[in-house]
Design an enzyme around this catalytic site. Sequence first.
Site, PDB file in Angstrom:
ATOM      1  N   PHE A  93     -53.799 -58.050  -1.762  1.00 52.34           N
ATOM      2  CA  PHE A  93     -52.381 -58.383  -1.893  1.00 52.34           C
ATOM      3  C   PHE A  93     -51.783 -57.472  -2.950  1.00 52.34           C
ATOM      4  CE2 PHE A  93     -54.016 -62.209   0.017  1.00 52.34           C
ATOM      5  CZ  PHE A  93     -52.979 -62.708   0.790  1.00 52.34           C
ATOM      6  N   HIS A 134     -48.542 -64.334  -4.178  1.00 53.37           N
ATOM      7  CA  HIS A 134     -49.078 -63.718  -2.953  1.00 53.37           C
ATOM      8  C   HIS A 134     -47.958 -63.285  -2.009  1.00 53.37           C
ATOM      9  CE1 HIS A 134     -52.840 -65.685  -4.207  1.00 53.37           C
ATOM     10  NE2 HIS A 134     -53.478 -64.958  -3.324  1.00 53.37           N
ATOM     11  N   GLU A 151     -60.477 -55.812  -9.178  1.00 57.90           N
ATOM     12  CA  GLU A 151     -59.475 -54.828  -8.750  1.00 57.90           C
ATOM     13  C   GLU A 151     -59.437 -53.607  -9.650  1.00 57.90           C
ATOM     14  OE1 GLU A 151     -58.926 -58.093  -9.000  1.00 57.90           O
ATOM     15  OE2 GLU A 151     -58.684 -58.632  -6.873  1.00 57.90           O
TER      16      GLU A 151
END
Lengths: 333, 323
Positions: A91, A137, A68
């Site tokens: 997410f 999440h 990420e």
Amino acid sequence: MAEAVATKARTLTYVAAINEAVRTVLKEQPNAFAAGEDIGGAGGVYGYFHGLQAEFGADRVYDTPISEKGIIGLGVGAGATGCRPILDLMFMDFMGECMDEIANQLAKMRYMFGGAANLPVTVLTMAGAGASLAAQHSQSLEAWVCHLPGVKICMPCTPYDAKGLIISAARDDNPVFVVLNKMSLAMKGEVPEETYAIPLSKANIVRPGSNYTIVAWGRMVHEAVAAANKLKDLGVDAEVIDPRTLQPFDTATVVQSVKKTHRAMIVHEAVRFGGFGGEIASQIQELAFDYLDAPIGRVGAPFSPVPFSPALEKHYVPNADAIVAGVKAQLGI
Amino acid sequence: MAVTLTDSILKDLHLRMVRIRRFEETAGKMMESGKIPGALHLYVGEEAVASGVMAHLSNDDQITSTHRGHGHLIAKGGEFSPMMAELFGKATGYCKGKGGSMHISNMKLGMLGANGIVGGGPPIAMGAAFSNKFRKTKNVACCFFGDGASNEGSFHEAANMAGLYKLPVIFVCENNGYGEYTPQRNHQAIVDVADRAAGYGMPGVIVDGMDVVAVFEAAGEAIARARAGEGPTLLECKTYRFYDHVGVRGMGLTYRTDDELEEWKKKDPIDLFEGRLKEQGILSEAEIQAVHAAVAADIEKAIAFAESSPFPDPSAIEQDVYA
Ligand SMILES: Cc1ncc(C[n+]2csc(CCOP(=O)(O)OP(=O)(O)O)c2C)c(N)n1
Ligand SMILES: [Mg+2]
């Protein structure tokens, strides 16, 4: 660009509307590309990139490694040098992996450079509880982003808004987060076929009302409307306002409403304490204190991580009943 | 340091693998019948890795796990009943229903959690290994992580620090060839994750992750090294998951072929090992069936326990946030 008149509206799901928006952007902007985990071959874990790599090619739609920090960094570097990246952060919870790229690079580069750099970067990301996906999440972390000067953020709650806001985000020369909701993916709504943009500065009065104002965003907009319908019998005619964009925030529309209704409640799915609702409440009291007949109420999640068990999660996530209860408590009815 | 493979070690490895396989297959069915909510990442096909490593560990040795964590906990001594109850979201689960599949854990067993964050484990394992060294114990920490996770910065920072401080940690890479639906060739430019060890001053070892004895032996060496204060090892186990990334049938995507799956199924770690046990006269077919039957009976009990257990009370929501 103003919102389009819906001449050729069809019914689309939220997922399909997101997909259509990204397709539109990739068509209209030759320097746009999309990058994210599993978005190419698989079309994204929630399917909103479906078919785009096949249509535009692997040099426009990239499968990235699970990196990420790399993904956002790719956007910063490419965005500052002539590309218009559309990034997918699967997410919103994964912002933790790349918060430096977001907070210290993406948000600040233009300012630190004295305005010399543009960062036309769109980040699509998925928030929201309700699917038993537990603490890592399910979060709604919009407050993290709202607290970063230099970044814009919007939270579309319908298919129509999703398309229009994503197109605006991608046309904007600033970093824009588009926070999607995983419980809305199958939601259907009318979406015009043609290209349209919803300005990143204008709230939407979803339900007009005369004596109460509810400000809600993301999926909570639908809960607020349901609550408003229940409140009717109690003599409360609530106006429901969806700011759509949290940064910049359309304070004027909210304040104007409160001056008319004299009472307000802010609703968000995020943890209530320290949530962005506190900022809105503060804005209202600063700008409309003399008009208020009651303290400004807030509904949000308890001060805990999102629990896994459905038995806990159903009490954790705010809903219409919680909003009704909050309004009743606030009004003493 | 070679460990002699006694019959009891071999039987123990077998039991660990069968326990994992049976539990996972049942959990998959429970999910499909709607009894288990949320996301379930099954470990079927990869049993040899957890079993071969965990056979060397005591409850005072720690592990960190992944989103695919049930197998790690079972191999570490996790009991079926509180595990199943956790997956059901019941108050009697290992985490009181707060964690679920992706956060299943048990501190008493040294199981520092499955993890919803890919790459969440390596820094924590490194920290636990630091603690083992700081507290002057002989314990080790084993970090399970995927080929996909090896692309997270967190892995690289943890590996560097482990190498630098010579920490008693074993980075066990479960290379199943995919990160979700993306094949390894599309997510990294190397074939062997073990190559990354060189950058952090530790040995990188590759082992057949479908062969429980091979895993057991290689892990034994790495763990002995760590206990002797010689520092970390990166142990890459080549393996494969038999079910989809999430759930049993998953999203029905065509990112891998049926042929590929069938090829790997020929290397089913349990089938292979059972063949070997029979050949060597360590377990007969009947004895093997008895192991399966006993495990299946345990699982039946766990389901009954999970089903009859209460859901947590809503008042639990704000408990356990702070000490
Ligand atoms: C930080 C972070 N990024 C992305 C994800 C989504 N995700 C969950 S599992 C997974 C694939 C992990 O691949 P690998 O590490 O190889 O483990 P495997 O699933 O193959 O066991 C991804 C991308 C996540 N949970 N956390
Ligand atoms: Mg993998």
